[in-house]
Scaffold this motif. Structure first.
Motif, short mmCIF file in Angstrom:
data_model
loop_
_atom_site.label_atom_id
_atom_site.label_comp_id
_atom_site.label_asym_id
_atom_site.label_seq_id
_atom_site.Cartn_x
_atom_site.Cartn_y
_atom_site.Cartn_z
N ASP A 50 0.81 -1.22 0.00
CA ASP A 50 0.00 0.00 0.00
C ASP A 50 0.84 1.27 0.00
N GLU A 51 2.17 1.15 -0.02
CA GLU A 51 3.01 2.34 0.07
C GLU A 51 2.77 3.31 -1.08
N MET A 52 2.68 2.79 -2.30
CA MET A 52 2.43 3.64 -3.46
C MET A 52 1.02 4.21 -3.43
N ARG A 53 0.06 3.38 -3.01
CA ARG A 53 -1.32 3.84 -2.92
C ARG A 53 -1.48 4.92 -1.85
N LEU A 54 -0.67 4.82 -0.79
CA LEU A 54 -0.73 5.83 0.27
C LEU A 54 -0.38 7.20 -0.30
N ALA A 55 0.70 7.28 -1.07
CA ALA A 55 1.12 8.56 -1.63
C ALA A 55 0.05 9.13 -2.56
N ALA A 56 -0.55 8.29 -3.41
CA ALA A 56 -1.57 8.76 -4.34
C ALA A 56 -2.83 9.22 -3.60
N ALA A 57 -3.22 8.47 -2.56
CA ALA A 57 -4.42 8.83 -1.80
C ALA A 57 -4.19 10.13 -1.03
N MET A 58 -3.01 10.26 -0.42
CA MET A 58 -2.74 11.47 0.34
C MET A 58 -2.67 12.69 -0.56
N ALA A 59 -2.24 12.51 -1.80
CA ALA A 59 -2.20 13.64 -2.74
C ALA A 59 -3.61 14.19 -2.95
N LYS A 60 -4.60 13.30 -3.03
CA LYS A 60 -5.99 13.75 -3.20
C LYS A 60 -6.50 14.41 -1.94
N LEU A 61 -6.18 13.85 -0.78
CA LEU A 61 -6.63 14.45 0.47
C LEU A 61 -6.01 15.82 0.68
N VAL A 62 -4.76 15.97 0.31
CA VAL A 62 -4.08 17.27 0.46
C VAL A 62 -4.66 18.27 -0.54
N GLU A 63 -5.05 17.80 -1.73
CA GLU A 63 -5.67 18.71 -2.69
C GLU A 63 -7.01 19.21 -2.15
N GLU A 64 -7.75 18.35 -1.47
CA GLU A 64 -9.01 18.76 -0.84
C GLU A 64 -8.77 19.68 0.35
N ASP A 65 -7.72 19.38 1.10
CA ASP A 65 -7.45 20.11 2.34
C ASP A 65 -5.97 20.49 2.37
N PRO A 66 -5.62 21.66 1.81
CA PRO A 66 -4.20 22.05 1.73
C PRO A 66 -3.53 22.27 3.08
N SER A 67 -4.30 22.30 4.18
CA SER A 67 -3.66 22.47 5.48
C SER A 67 -3.02 21.17 5.97
N LEU A 68 -3.32 20.06 5.30
CA LEU A 68 -2.60 18.81 5.59
C LEU A 68 -1.23 18.87 4.90
N VAL A 69 -0.22 18.41 5.60
CA VAL A 69 1.13 18.36 5.03
C VAL A 69 1.63 16.92 5.14
N PHE A 70 1.95 16.34 3.99
CA PHE A 70 2.37 14.94 3.93
C PHE A 70 3.80 14.90 3.40
N VAL A 71 4.73 14.38 4.20
CA VAL A 71 6.14 14.38 3.79
C VAL A 71 6.78 13.03 4.08
N HIS A 72 7.78 12.72 3.28
CA HIS A 72 8.60 11.54 3.52
C HIS A 72 9.96 12.04 3.99
N ASP A 73 10.23 11.92 5.28
CA ASP A 73 11.47 12.40 5.88
C ASP A 73 12.57 11.38 5.59
N GLN A 74 13.43 11.72 4.64
CA GLN A 74 14.48 10.78 4.22
C GLN A 74 15.49 10.54 5.33
N GLU A 75 15.84 11.59 6.07
CA GLU A 75 16.83 11.45 7.12
C GLU A 75 16.39 10.47 8.20
N LEU A 76 15.12 10.61 8.61
CA LEU A 76 14.60 9.77 9.70
C LEU A 76 13.88 8.54 9.19
N SER A 77 13.79 8.40 7.87
CA SER A 77 13.09 7.25 7.26
C SER A 77 11.68 7.13 7.82
N GLN A 78 10.98 8.26 7.85
CA GLN A 78 9.61 8.29 8.37
C GLN A 78 8.68 9.02 7.41
N ILE A 79 7.47 8.50 7.31
CA ILE A 79 6.41 9.21 6.62
C ILE A 79 5.63 9.99 7.68
#
Length: 695
Positions: free
Chosen positions: A415-444
């Motif tokens: 579901d990792e790829m689906r998570l990114a696609a789904a969150m893109a739609k949620l963020v488009e609906e609600d721009p106050s959501l911020v979704f990031v992949h923290d490379q340094e900490l290996s955390q979404i």
């Protein structure tokens, strides 16, 4: 006396023409969604008024709103009333979803602020009214739950006035019977009405015992209107009864000019007071012309609309809810935004969760445009032509800074790829959501406006996109540095047939002041290390800084290349880079590494009576109070300047809101790195090591 808005005799104020957009705003749980339901029933759009508690209302139709019994997104309903078209947008009252109003309010014609005479909700009401005043939006107050009121309406006016910079104007007073409000007297019409549950009120004679009260209240209303009308002031001084048309002209002009805020009373749950409220909207609220003037939009030009919300639906795809500011849009036309061109694929009007097809959209209308893939919330769109550059360049309202965060892990790796696609739609609906992949900490990570805001986002993620995630507290980006200066030799020698590898460096490693970062220099004499390898030595030192002895990136260190040796055949850039990394790693171990944590500068804003609770919250989180005082321009509010470690920020907003009836908030920014010592440092290093080793 304030600036007069009229001189001499008045002409009857013209009622606004065309479709109008009215927002319902106010503090959490004051009855906005119930009022919308009462309006729909009164206008005959629904056969009977539903109930929020029973889940039978038109608004709050989403599964998340029903589950939590609260508005978690704007509710939209377009209807016709007495030959006029209205779109009502019920805005969420919870501060966690208040950002939803930022792109909607600028384009509305007027706002009904639903509130109660409850001192505990005054700070939240002040937040709402301040926003409307800054946008210069005409607004009414609907004092709800009058049937359960325990306070005189004039006392209620005095209670509510400190929340508003603009004078509140009492338009109605209740008729009491055995301690219960059974009706009201309209001070402008000088008529009395008795409530009938879920039906229009009945006109009656003003009760004998209320005539004196009515005359006093009416005179107070006229006095306030006369502050801006010299002619009316002269009439009052001369004891001349002003014509009713003049009174209504003044009420309309002063509302539209933002000089007064009329206050109506009623009970949304019983449908009481809705008729007079709707008629006030009909006759007094401005129309699209005033909205265009406020927004600086010319009347002439190609059809223009502004997207106020983006919705992704399972059956209709992407819908761009927009208010038409100018001209007429039709299905199939080309729509141009600052992001590109699209062809309109259907026009619809919304009634809660229902979507009703429309043939066209004219100035003033609120419609959903189908499949405008390029358009985003806040964008202006034009039809079939290029608008002025300034109109197309318009961006949405600024997104509020996030105040709450979660780390996410998908339960199923596929579901990792689906998570990114789904969150893109949620963020488009609600721009106050911020979704990031923290490379340094290996955390979404998912950032938002509060615990409930993020909970609803994850519920939508699961129900609409079938992506299940586990949540945890985000990892803090700790750093480390050194306490002492050391000198080390780093040597790399490898021989395996043919050309070997040889690099030899002497490094002097020393700590730097906090925030100065990494610095590299050289003091090599006699060509012990050729200049061509200096950059490789620097790169090797930086390689070692990525992962220090405690397990974290190393900062604020200086490395000086002082000596070394080389081989004419076996030395290379890679050999010297490796030698420098070896030497730097050894030096960091010897130089007494120390752990550093990020500390944030946090400005906390709370009602003054909650200041002591706020300082207690800060102290319990290892925070330092750097200063405090009144919040500029906000009567009854304080500002607290603090320093709080990032590790202590989790759920801070939850505690602040709990201590301030939902009104408190903060703004945070990185300030500095501070040393962590003792048991706490050991626990952090141990936990980090366990995670790194899969423990």
């Amino acid at each position: 006396m304030g600036q007069a808005i009229s001189q001499g005799a008045q002409s009857h104020e013209t009622r606004a023409q065309g479709p109008r957009l009215i927002a319902l705003a106010g503090p959490f749980q004051c009855g906005k969604t119930t009022l919308l339901e009462a309006i729909l029933a009164h206008a005959g759009v629904i056969p009977r008024q539903g109930a929020v508690a029973a889940g039978t209302n038109v608004g709050d139709a989403s599964a998340e709103a029903r589950a939590h019994r609260m508005s978690v997104e704007p509710n939209v309903a377009t209807l016709d009333y007495m030959g006029d078209r209205y779109t009502f947008i019920d805005l969420p009252g919870s501060v966690e979803f208040a950002h939803e109003a930022r792109n909607i309010l600028p384009v509305v014609d007027a706002v009904i602020v639903v509130c109660e005479a409850d001192a505990r909700k005054l700070p939240a009401l002040q937040l709402v009214l301040r926003q409307l005043e800054e946008l210069r939006l005409p607004h009414f107050i609907f004092l709800n739950k009058i049937d359960a009121a325990t306070i005189d309406v004039r006392d209620a006016l005095g209670l509510l006035q400190p929340a508003s910079h603009t004078p509140l104007l009492l338009r109605q007073i209740p008729i009491w019977s055995n301690g219960v409000a059974v009706g009201f007297i309209d001070l402008a019409l000088e008529r009395a009405y008795v409530y009938r549950e879920h039906a229009p009120s009945e006109v009656v004679d003003i009760p004998q015992g209320d005539t004196t009260t009515e005359k006093e209240a009416r005179y107070s209303m006229l006095e306030r209107l006369a502050d801006y009308d010299d002619a009316l002031m002269e009439e009052l001084i001369s004891d001349i009864e002003p014509p009713r048309d003049q009174v209504f002209d003044d009420l309309t002009k002063e509302l539209r000019a933002g000089l007064v805020v009329p206050l109506f009373i009623g009970s949304a749950e019983k449908g009481a007071g809705v008729t007079r409220l709707l008629k006030a909207l009909r006759h007094e609220a401005p129309g699209i012309e005033a909205a265009r003037a406020r927004l600086g939009v010319d009347e002439s030009g190609p059809a223009l609309a502004r997207v106020i919300r983006t919705i992704h639906t399972p059956h209709s795809g992407k819908l761009s809810l927009a208010r038409v500011l100018r001209g007429v849009f039709a299905d199939g036309e080309t729509a141009i935004s600052r992001h590109g061109e699209d062809r309109i694929s259907g026009l619809s009007r919304l009634l809660g969760a229902s979507i009703v097809k429309a043939t066209e959209a004219k100035a003033g209308d609120v419609v959903a445009f189908g499949r405008l893939d390029h358009a985003q919330t806040g964008d202006n769109i034009v039809a079939n032509a290029k608008a002025a550059a300034a109109e197309l360049a318009h961006k949405g309202a600024a997104v509020p800074d996030p105040v709450h965060a979660l780390a996410l892990t998908v339960k199923d790796r596929k579901d990792e790829m689906r998570l990114a696609a789904a969150m893109a739609k949620l963020v488009e609906e609600d721009p106050s959501l911020v979704f990031v992949h923290d490379q340094e900490l290996s955390q979404i990570k998912l950032f938002g406006q509060g615990e409930m805001h993020l909970r609803v986002a994850l519920e939508r993620l699961a129900s609409r996109f079938n992506v299940a995630v586990e949540q945890s507290k985000p990892t803090v980006a700790y750093r480390e540095t050194i306490r002492h200066k050391v000198t080390v030799r780093g040597r790399h020698k490898k021989q395996s047939g043919g050309h070997g590898q040889f690099g030899d460096v002497v490094l002097e490693i020393a700590p730097r002041s906090r925030g100065e970062g990494f610095a590299f220099s050289e003091r090599v004499h006699g060509g012990a290390v050729p200049k061509q390898y200096f950059s490789s030595v620097e790169a090797g030192c930086q390689d070692a800084l990525a992962h220090g002895p405690l397990g974290f990136p190393v900062v604020d260190v200086e490395a000086v290349l002082t000596d070394g040796s080389y081989h004419t055949v076996d030395s290379s850039d890679m050999a010297f880079r490796t030698a420098a990394r070896i030497g730097m790693s050894e030096a960091l171990e010897k130089a007494e590494p120390i752990l550093l944590e990020p500390v944030l500068a946090v400005d906390i804003f709370v009602p003054s009576d909650a200041m002591s609770r706020a300082t207690g919250i800060v102290s319990a989180r290892r925070g330092q109070i750097m200063g405090f005082g009144p919040r500029d321009g906000w009567e009854g509010w304080d500002r607290l300047e603090t320093l709080i470690p990032e590790a202590e920020m989790d759920n801070l907003i939850v505690e602040l809101r709990s201590a301030t009836a939902g009104a408190g908030f903060y703004q945070a920014r990185f300030d500095h790195l501070a040393e962590v010592v003792g048991k706490q440092a050991r626990e952090i290093v141990t936990a980090h090591s366990a995670r790194a080793n899969g423990g």
